[in-house]
Motif scaffolding. Structure first.
Motif, short mmCIF file in Angstrom:
data_model
loop_
_atom_site.label_atom_id
_atom_site.label_comp_id
_atom_site.label_asym_id
_atom_site.label_seq_id
_atom_site.Cartn_x
_atom_site.Cartn_y
_atom_site.Cartn_z
N MET A 131 0.81 -1.22 0.00
CA MET A 131 0.00 0.00 0.00
C MET A 131 0.85 1.27 0.00
O MET A 131 0.41 2.31 -0.49
N SER A 132 2.06 1.21 0.54
CA SER A 132 2.82 2.42 0.86
C SER A 132 3.03 3.33 -0.35
O SER A 132 3.42 2.89 -1.44
N THR A 133 2.78 4.63 -0.13
CA THR A 133 3.03 5.61 -1.19
C THR A 133 4.53 5.68 -1.50
O THR A 133 4.92 6.09 -2.58
N LYS A 134 5.36 5.24 -0.55
CA LYS A 134 6.81 5.21 -0.81
C LYS A 134 7.16 4.17 -1.86
O LYS A 134 8.20 4.26 -2.52
N ASN A 135 6.30 3.16 -2.00
CA ASN A 135 6.57 2.08 -2.97
C ASN A 135 5.71 2.20 -4.22
O ASN A 135 5.47 1.22 -4.91
N GLY A 136 5.15 3.42 -4.44
CA GLY A 136 4.29 3.59 -5.61
C GLY A 136 2.86 3.18 -5.36
O GLY A 136 2.04 3.17 -6.28
N GLY A 137 2.54 2.80 -4.11
CA GLY A 137 1.16 2.45 -3.78
C GLY A 137 0.33 3.70 -3.58
O GLY A 137 0.82 4.83 -3.66
N ARG A 138 -0.97 3.48 -3.33
CA ARG A 138 -1.83 4.66 -3.17
C ARG A 138 -2.33 4.82 -1.73
O ARG A 138 -3.37 5.41 -1.48
N GLY A 139 -1.52 4.24 -0.78
CA GLY A 139 -1.94 4.32 0.62
C GLY A 139 -3.05 3.32 0.89
O GLY A 139 -3.35 2.46 0.05
N GLY A 140 -3.65 3.41 2.06
CA GLY A 140 -4.73 2.47 2.36
C GLY A 140 -5.11 2.51 3.82
O GLY A 140 -4.68 3.40 4.58
N ILE A 141 -5.90 1.52 4.21
CA ILE A 141 -6.41 1.42 5.57
C ILE A 141 -6.33 -0.02 6.02
O ILE A 141 -6.69 -0.93 5.28
N ILE A 142 -5.84 -0.23 7.23
CA ILE A 142 -5.74 -1.57 7.82
C ILE A 142 -6.57 -1.59 9.10
O ILE A 142 -6.40 -0.73 9.98
N ILE A 143 -7.52 -2.51 9.17
CA ILE A 143 -8.37 -2.67 10.36
C ILE A 143 -7.98 -3.98 11.03
O ILE A 143 -8.11 -5.06 10.43
N ASN A 144 -7.46 -3.90 12.24
CA ASN A 144 -7.07 -5.11 12.98
C ASN A 144 -8.15 -5.44 14.00
O ASN A 144 -8.44 -4.64 14.90
N THR A 145 -8.74 -6.62 13.85
CA THR A 145 -9.79 -7.03 14.78
C THR A 145 -9.16 -7.50 16.08
O THR A 145 -8.52 -8.54 16.12
N ALA A 146 -9.33 -6.66 17.13
CA ALA A 146 -8.84 -7.04 18.46
C ALA A 146 -10.05 -7.59 19.22
O ALA A 146 -10.61 -8.61 18.80
N SER A 147 -10.44 -6.89 20.30
CA SER A 147 -11.55 -7.37 21.12
C SER A 147 -11.66 -6.47 22.33
O SER A 147 -10.68 -5.79 22.69
N MET A 148 -12.79 -6.48 22.98
CA MET A 148 -12.84 -5.81 24.29
C MET A 148 -11.90 -6.54 25.27
O MET A 148 -11.46 -5.97 26.26
N GLY A 149 -11.57 -7.77 24.88
CA GLY A 149 -10.55 -8.51 25.64
C GLY A 149 -9.16 -8.02 25.32
O GLY A 149 -8.17 -8.57 25.81
N GLY A 150 -9.03 -6.97 24.50
CA GLY A 150 -7.76 -6.29 24.26
C GLY A 150 -7.68 -4.99 25.04
O GLY A 150 -6.70 -4.25 24.94
N ILE A 151 -8.73 -4.72 25.81
CA ILE A 151 -8.79 -3.52 26.65
C ILE A 151 -9.01 -3.93 28.12
O ILE A 151 -8.45 -3.31 29.03
N LEU A 152 -9.78 -5.00 28.31
CA LEU A 152 -10.12 -5.47 29.66
C LEU A 152 -9.57 -6.89 29.86
O LEU A 152 -9.39 -7.63 28.89
N PRO A 153 -9.33 -7.28 31.11
CA PRO A 153 -8.82 -8.65 31.37
C PRO A 153 -9.89 -9.70 31.05
O PRO A 153 -11.08 -9.41 31.07
N PRO A 158 -6.83 -15.97 29.27
CA PRO A 158 -5.67 -15.08 29.44
C PRO A 158 -4.75 -15.01 28.22
O PRO A 158 -4.23 -13.93 27.91
N VAL A 159 -4.57 -16.12 27.50
CA VAL A 159 -3.68 -16.09 26.33
C VAL A 159 -4.38 -15.36 25.19
O VAL A 159 -3.80 -14.52 24.51
N TYR A 160 -5.67 -15.65 25.03
CA TYR A 160 -6.48 -14.95 24.02
C TYR A 160 -6.43 -13.45 24.31
O TYR A 160 -6.20 -12.62 23.43
N CYS A 161 -6.59 -13.12 25.58
CA CYS A 161 -6.56 -11.71 26.01
C CYS A 161 -5.20 -11.08 25.69
O CYS A 161 -5.13 -9.97 25.16
N ALA A 162 -4.13 -11.81 25.96
CA ALA A 162 -2.78 -11.30 25.67
C ALA A 162 -2.64 -11.02 24.17
O ALA A 162 -2.08 -10.00 23.76
N SER A 163 -3.19 -11.93 23.34
CA SER A 163 -3.07 -11.73 21.89
C SER A 163 -3.80 -10.47 21.46
O SER A 163 -3.32 -9.70 20.61
N LYS A 164 -4.91 -10.19 22.10
CA LYS A 164 -5.72 -9.03 21.70
C LYS A 164 -5.13 -7.71 22.25
O LYS A 164 -5.18 -6.68 21.58
#
Ligand SMILES: NC(=O)C1=CN([C@@H]2O[C@H](COP(=O)(O)OP(=O)(O)OC[C@H]3O[C@@H](n4cnc5c(N)ncnc54)[C@H](O)[C@@H]3O)[C@@H](O)[C@H]2O)C=CC1
Ligand SMILES: CCC(=O)/C=C/C=C\C[C@@H](O)/C=C/C=C/C=C\[C@@H](O)CCCC(=O)O
Length: 263
Positions: A131-153, A158-164
């Motif tokens: 995507m990078s404009t530095k590589n001749g790309g036109r930019g873009g958007i990346i959406i990473n699906t985390a979880s409320m388990g990536g904000i709260l314990p 616990p391992v799933y939570c750590a990943s998020k």
């Protein structure tokens, strides 16, 4: 801001590089989107939402039956590198990447981290190269699906939570990439939504006689369509970069506030 991007017969080619701050929503129609884990559940609704907005959607899912039922263009191999290269060679660009694939705590803990976090990091890095404009790309958007388990314990995972938590921290740390590469990176943190992953988690709690915990989770579920609407909001709103979107039964769609992210 001006920058020299090259020389033509000694003539410096100076262009004014407008800061990537386009006003107005990103137009999805005609753009190329990737959705990992797009074979069912939240990912499937992401695909439908993006298709309904006129995007070309490449779906990656290890459950080929679900993948094939939704996407004919993609062959059996779902390697991320192949995914990106196939997308670029087929559609010319990668504009939107949804790193959505994930597995619950019940899988082997190394697999949970590999899929939920390592693959998000790998996919983000590969997509940024494309995507990078530095590589001749036109930019873009990346959406990473985390979880409320990536904000709260999450005592139940616990391992799933750590990943998020890792996905949230990784995504927030890339907020400088918009200015340098024209790429926005955001995290989406849904609460419990009625999918196979959620059902597997409920079954695990019930099998462990943790009926009260299962009841509490079922009492605060959100709709999968609400998650897809949140994703579309993050894609269309160019002001959202390094954002952590929350989707909960109590407050609907809002954003996790953080104190200054600088020391
Ligand atoms: N359902 C929920 O309550 C919530 C889910 N999430 C996250 O949402 C994402 C999607 O999960 P759901 O739709 O709920 O689960 P799901 O199990 O219904 O769908 C996940 C999809 O990802 C695919 N997948 C798994 N590993 C893969 C891999 N290595 N490569 C490609 N595809 C792979 C699965 O085959 C499946 O089709 C996950 O990251 C999950 O952690 C976040 C918050 C709440
Ligand atoms: C069994 C652990 C697991 O993998 C569960 C996954 C279930 C749904 C997806 C997950 O991303 C949703 C998390 C929502 C968390 C919301 C708030 C937490 O503080 C609740 C913690 C509940 C508990 O772990 O006991």
């Amino acid at each position: 801001m001006e920058d020299c991007i090259g020389h033509d017969n000694g003539v410096e080619i100076l262009v004014e590089i407008n800061m990537i701050c386009k006003s107005g929503p990103m137009k999805i129609e005609g753009k190329v989107a990737i959705v990992t884990g797009g074979g069912q559940g939240i990912g499937e609704r992401f695909c439908i939402a993006l298709l309904e907005k006129g995007a070309n959607v490449v779906i990656a899912d290890i459950k080929t039956r679900q993948g094939e039922s939704l996407s004919k263009q993609f062959n059996q191999k779902y390697g991320l590198n192949h995914l990106i290269n196939y997308t670029k060679s087929t559609f010319g660009n990668v504009d939107i990447l949804c790193n959505n694939a994930g597995v619950p705590e019940m899988e082997q803990w190394e697999k949970v981290l590999n899929i939920n976090l390592n693959s998000v990091i790998r996919g983000t890095k590969l997509a940024m190269e494309a995507m990078s404009t530095k590589n001749g790309g036109r930019g873009g958007i990346i959406i990473n699906t985390a979880s409320m388990g990536g904000i709260l314990p999450m005592p139940s995972g616990p391992v799933y939570c750590a990943s998020k938590f890792g996905v949230v921290g990784f995504s927030r740390s890339l907020d400088t990439c918009y200015e340098s590469d024209g790429i926005r990176v955001n995290a989406i943190c849904p609460s419990f939504a009625p999918t196979s992953l959620f059902e597997a988690s409920i079954d695990s709690l019930v099998n462990a006689n943790q009926h009260e915990e299962a009841r509490k989770m079922k009492a605060i579920i959100i709709s999968i369509d609400q998650v897809a609407r949140g994703m579309i909001q993050l894609v269309e709103d160019d002001t959202k970069n390094g954002a952590v979107m929350r989707i909960t039964a109590a407050k609907g769609i809002d954003y996790q506030p953080y104190r200054s992210s600088k020391l």
